[in-house]
Design an enzyme around this catalytic site. Structure first.
Site, PDB file in Angstrom:
ATOM      1  N   ARG A 156      -0.634  17.107  12.594  1.00  0.00           N
ATOM      2  CA  ARG A 156       0.104  16.257  12.042  1.00  0.00           C
ATOM      3  C   ARG A 156       0.662  17.151  10.843  1.00  0.00           C
ATOM      4  O   ARG A 156       0.300  18.072  10.298  1.00  0.00           O
ATOM      5  CB  ARG A 156      -0.425  14.947  11.650  1.00  0.00           C
ATOM      6  CG  ARG A 156      -1.817  15.151  10.879  1.00  0.00           C
ATOM      7  CD  ARG A 156      -2.114  13.660  10.636  1.00  0.00           C
ATOM      8  NE  ARG A 156      -3.554  13.372   9.825  1.00  0.00           N
ATOM      9  CZ  ARG A 156      -4.870  13.548  10.573  1.00  0.00           C
ATOM     10  NH1 ARG A 156      -4.810  13.341  11.855  1.00  0.00           N
ATOM     11  NH2 ARG A 156      -5.908  13.492   9.942  1.00  0.00           N
ATOM     12  N   ASP A 157       1.614  16.394   9.907  1.00  0.00           N
ATOM     13  CA  ASP A 157       1.891  16.615   8.662  1.00  0.00           C
ATOM     14  C   ASP A 157       2.811  17.731   8.491  1.00  0.00           C
ATOM     15  O   ASP A 157       2.674  18.700   7.715  1.00  0.00           O
ATOM     16  CB  ASP A 157       0.887  16.517   7.812  1.00  0.00           C
ATOM     17  CG  ASP A 157       0.057  15.403   7.777  1.00  0.00           C
ATOM     18  OD1 ASP A 157       0.534  14.340   8.440  1.00  0.00           O
ATOM     19  OD2 ASP A 157      -1.390  15.293   7.294  1.00  0.00           O
ATOM     20  N   TRP A 186       0.984  -1.315   0.002  1.00  0.00           N
ATOM     21  CA  TRP A 186       0.034  -0.092   0.060  1.00  0.00           C
ATOM     22  C   TRP A 186       0.926   1.166  -0.040  1.00  0.00           C
ATOM     23  O   TRP A 186       2.026   1.464   0.640  1.00  0.00           O
ATOM     24  CB  TRP A 186      -0.853  -0.041   1.303  1.00  0.00           C
ATOM     25  CG  TRP A 186      -1.500   1.299   1.489  1.00  0.00           C
ATOM     26  CD1 TRP A 186      -0.774   2.276   2.299  1.00  0.00           C
ATOM     27  CD2 TRP A 186      -2.743   1.770   1.096  1.00  0.00           C
ATOM     28  NE1 TRP A 186      -1.731   3.503   2.520  1.00  0.00           N
ATOM     29  CE2 TRP A 186      -2.963   3.129   1.753  1.00  0.00           C
ATOM     30  CE3 TRP A 186      -3.825   1.352   0.463  1.00  0.00           C
ATOM     31  CZ2 TRP A 186      -3.962   4.147   1.429  1.00  0.00           C
ATOM     32  CZ3 TRP A 186      -4.924   2.042   0.121  1.00  0.00           C
ATOM     33  CH2 TRP A 186      -5.039   3.244   0.610  1.00  0.00           C
ATOM     34  N   ASN A 206       0.174   5.839   0.359  1.00  0.00           N
ATOM     35  CA  ASN A 206      -0.571   7.097   0.224  1.00  0.00           C
ATOM     36  C   ASN A 206       0.314   8.171   0.094  1.00  0.00           C
ATOM     37  O   ASN A 206       1.342   8.078  -0.735  1.00  0.00           O
ATOM     38  CB  ASN A 206      -1.780   6.922   1.328  1.00  0.00           C
ATOM     39  CG  ASN A 206      -1.480   6.838   2.652  1.00  0.00           C
ATOM     40  OD1 ASN A 206      -0.884   5.948   3.072  1.00  0.00           O
ATOM     41  ND2 ASN A 206      -1.464   7.956   3.486  1.00  0.00           N
ATOM     42  N   ASP A 207       0.159   9.007   0.964  1.00  0.00           N
ATOM     43  CA  ASP A 207       0.874  10.540   0.777  1.00  0.00           C
ATOM     44  C   ASP A 207       2.267  10.445   0.355  1.00  0.00           C
ATOM     45  O   ASP A 207       3.045   9.658   0.731  1.00  0.00           O
ATOM     46  CB  ASP A 207       1.010  11.270   1.954  1.00  0.00           C
ATOM     47  CG  ASP A 207      -0.645  11.240   2.829  1.00  0.00           C
ATOM     48  OD1 ASP A 207      -1.640  11.101   2.186  1.00  0.00           O
ATOM     49  OD2 ASP A 207      -0.588  12.002   3.895  1.00  0.00           O
ATOM     50  N   GLU A 229      -5.140  18.752   6.623  1.00  0.00           N
ATOM     51  CA  GLU A 229      -3.867  17.961   6.544  1.00  0.00           C
ATOM     52  C   GLU A 229      -2.889  18.284   5.437  1.00  0.00           C
ATOM     53  O   GLU A 229      -3.286  19.034   4.459  1.00  0.00           O
ATOM     54  CB  GLU A 229      -4.214  16.156   6.032  1.00  0.00           C
ATOM     55  CG  GLU A 229      -5.335  15.684   6.993  1.00  0.00           C
ATOM     56  CD  GLU A 229      -5.895  14.237   6.488  1.00  0.00           C
ATOM     57  OE1 GLU A 229      -5.918  13.332   7.313  1.00  0.00           O
ATOM     58  OE2 GLU A 229      -5.852  13.971   5.204  1.00  0.00           O
ATOM     59  N   GLN A 257       3.969   7.438   2.243  1.00  0.00           N
ATOM     60  CA  GLN A 257       3.327   6.512   3.322  1.00  0.00           C
ATOM     61  C   GLN A 257       3.092   5.178   2.849  1.00  0.00           C
ATOM     62  O   GLN A 257       2.579   4.860   1.677  1.00  0.00           O
ATOM     63  CB  GLN A 257       2.008   7.323   3.539  1.00  0.00           C
ATOM     64  CG  GLN A 257       2.049   8.656   4.219  1.00  0.00           C
ATOM     65  CD  GLN A 257       2.377   8.311   5.725  1.00  0.00           C
ATOM     66  OE1 GLN A 257       1.327   7.795   6.663  1.00  0.00           O
ATOM     67  NE2 GLN A 257       3.643   8.524   6.161  1.00  0.00           N
ATOM     68  N   SER A 279       2.859  11.373   7.942  1.00  0.00           N
ATOM     69  CA  SER A 279       3.455  12.304   7.045  1.00  0.00           C
ATOM     70  C   SER A 279       4.384  13.149   7.436  1.00  0.00           C
ATOM     71  O   SER A 279       4.266  13.660   8.495  1.00  0.00           O
ATOM     72  CB  SER A 279       2.218  12.984   5.934  1.00  0.00           C
ATOM     73  OG  SER A 279       1.800  11.861   5.076  1.00  0.00           O
TER      74      SER A 279
END
Ligand code: FRU
Length: 504
Positions: free
Chosen positions: A175-176, A45, A47-48, A227, A64, A105
């Protein structure tokens, strides 16, 4: 006899499994829906995009990553590098979960002046530690900011002993971090998503952070938690304009996740927006969590995750899930009195160009592009220009009768992508909904660039002012492309070019 038959059967099964496996290995990056010109992880998997930083001739792309599953789970930072933003090489995982949590992230910087004491030119990653154990126990303060450093171009990493460097003040979504060096104040600025606004922090050493200001509680779109922010200046005719990117998980212009931005001014302490309008970097449904590379000078290069939290976990790929958008260069454009951020594919896409078909001054009618350019069997890029924009439609289709429609509608003054008959759309509610982008420019002439891959299309109109990105899953590859216009649009220039795979 029976025993022999069984043995034979078992042996044949083993041979079959072995063959299937070796075929899988051979066909890595050749599986169904596997993007041919976009980065996707070999397995598992994604993501970001995270920690993008340019250093010693290499663009680093962290991401991610849940390496052991094709759905979201314990987050690691995967790692890939490129020298041209086009060809990617996946490297071993960079950051693993630790006692403070999984690795959410964040960003990375090159600490030229050794402000943190990890050595001159250390690569420093600043990321969110997300503590799932505390989350299960009902604690609010599950997210804190941590740092790690690498002295060998991101190959090996050491987590800082004093983590977390920014504890949680009592906000669940905290976050991030996107960190950047602010030359005038000689400080690092951290732009952090803090639930429904951005909080800016500053630091002299990447380890001690002080709050500077907050922005956005009453600005922009709030259909989802804020985000993955980004903050950087762009130059417009000698004037410095600051861009604040804020991603939102849901509530985008066409539903689900999307990337909004503000144009304004940042003085090292506060961000002030030029206007109150909500602006979208990409109106499509499949460009999320995107931010820009650090350490690229004045050039700002953006990449996003080509999916949407509304269905990311269930899209019908098998060994891996998700790809990134093509890398895009950002610029400021003015339409009327307002500033907008445009995005266009980085020029390095030219490195992939194979056979092409060109035409000038054609009135559409009905143009069967692939009958002239040859059938599509991989990725392609289409460019067209017109002096007077009228309604037109481009159709990507396969022999199964599935089609993806996209184009421009003069009545609504919108560009659109229609996935309703594009193939497999049943895995998620609303996947077949038509998506639109307003035309922002006030000019008559128009240009359009489409980047087509095995399972995605990226539409850039009017020099990247109106952008739409969408993924799709036909039961077999789209091989045909046609252009139709009831109003007989006059195309000045049309160029269709097949693109070579980046994996071969
Ligand atoms: C955005 C996001 C981030 C978070 C990460 C977790 O897609 O939700 O806010 O850090 O994904 O994987």
């Amino acid at each position: 006899m029976i025993a022999n038959t069984r043995w034979l059967f078992t042996a044949m099964c083993l041979i079959f499994i072995f063959e299937a496996n070796s075929q899988n290995a051979d066909s890595a990056y050749g599986e169904r829906y596997r993007p041919q010109i976009h980065f996707s992880p070999k397995k598992g998997w994604m993501n970001d995009p995270n920690g993008m930083v340019y250093f010693n001739g290499k663009y680093h792309l962290f991401f991610q990553h849940n390496p052991n599953s094709t759905v979201w789970g314990p987050m690691h930072w995967g790692h890939a590098i490129s020298t041209d933003l086009v060809h990617w090489k996946e490297l071993p995982i960079a950051l693993y979960p630790d006692a403070l949590g999984t690795i959410f992230s964040g960003s990375a910087v090159i600490d030229k002046n050794n402000t943190a004491g990890f050595g001159a030119n250390a690569m420093v990653a600043i990321f969110t530690s997300h503590n799932h154990t505390m989350e299960k126990e009902g604690f609010e303060k599950v997210e804190t900011q941590s740092i790690a450093y690498s002295s060998d171009e991101g190959n090996t990493w050491t987590k800082y002993k004093g983590n977390p460097v920014l504890p949680n003040p009592g906000i669940r979504d905290f976050r991030d971090p996107k960190v950047t060096w602010h030359e005038p104040t000689q400080k690092w600025i951290m732009t952090l998503a803090t639930k429904d606004h951005i909080t800016f922090y500053s630091s002299a050493d990447l380890k001690n952070w002080s709050e500077e200001s907050k922005f956005g509680k009453n600005s922009g779109a709030h259909g989802g938690v804020w985000e993955c922010p980004d903050l950087f200046p762009l130059n417009y005719e000698g004037k410095e304009i600051w861009i604040l990117i804020v991603n939102i998980g849901s509530g985008g212009p066409n539903g689900g996740s999307a990337t909004q931005y503000f144009t304004g001014h940042f003085d090292g302490h506060h961000f002030t927006a030029n206007d109150a309008e909500t602006k979208w970097l990409d109106y499509g449904v499949d460009n999320y969590a995107g931010i820009t590379w650090s350490n690229t000078g004045d050039k700002k290069i953006f990449i996003g995750w080509m999916s949407n939290w509304a269905y990311a976990n269930v899209v019908p790929t098998v060994n891996w899930r998700s790809a990134n958008t093509f890398a895009r260069e950002l610029a400021i454009k003015k339409a009327g009195e307002k500033y907008f951020v445009s995005s266009v594919p980085v020029a390095e896409i030219n490195l992939l160009k194979a056979a092409s078909y060109n035409a000038k001054k054609i009135k559409a009618g009905n143009i069967n592009i692939t009958s002239k350019a040859g059938k599509m069997n991989g990725a392609a890029i289409l460019n067209l220009t017109t002096d007077h924009l009228k309604s037109f439609r481009i159709i990507l289709s396969n022999n199964a009768g599935e089609k993806l429609l996209l184009g421009y509608n003069e009545k609504t003054d919108q560009y659109y992508i229609d996935r309703s008959r594009s193939g497999n759309i049943a895995f998620a509610k609303d996947f077949g909904q038509k998506i639109t982008a307003p035309r922002l420019t006030t000019e008559n002439n128009a240009d359009l660039t489409l980047i087509i891959d095995a399972a995605s299309v990226e539409l850039f109109a009017d020099k990247g002012l109106s952008v739409l990105t969408a993924i799709f899953f036909p039961t077999s590859h789209y091989t045909h492309i046609t252009l139709t216009s009831d109003d007989g649009i006059l195309i000045n220039q049309l160029n269709f070019t097949h693109l070579n795979s980046i994996w071969k």
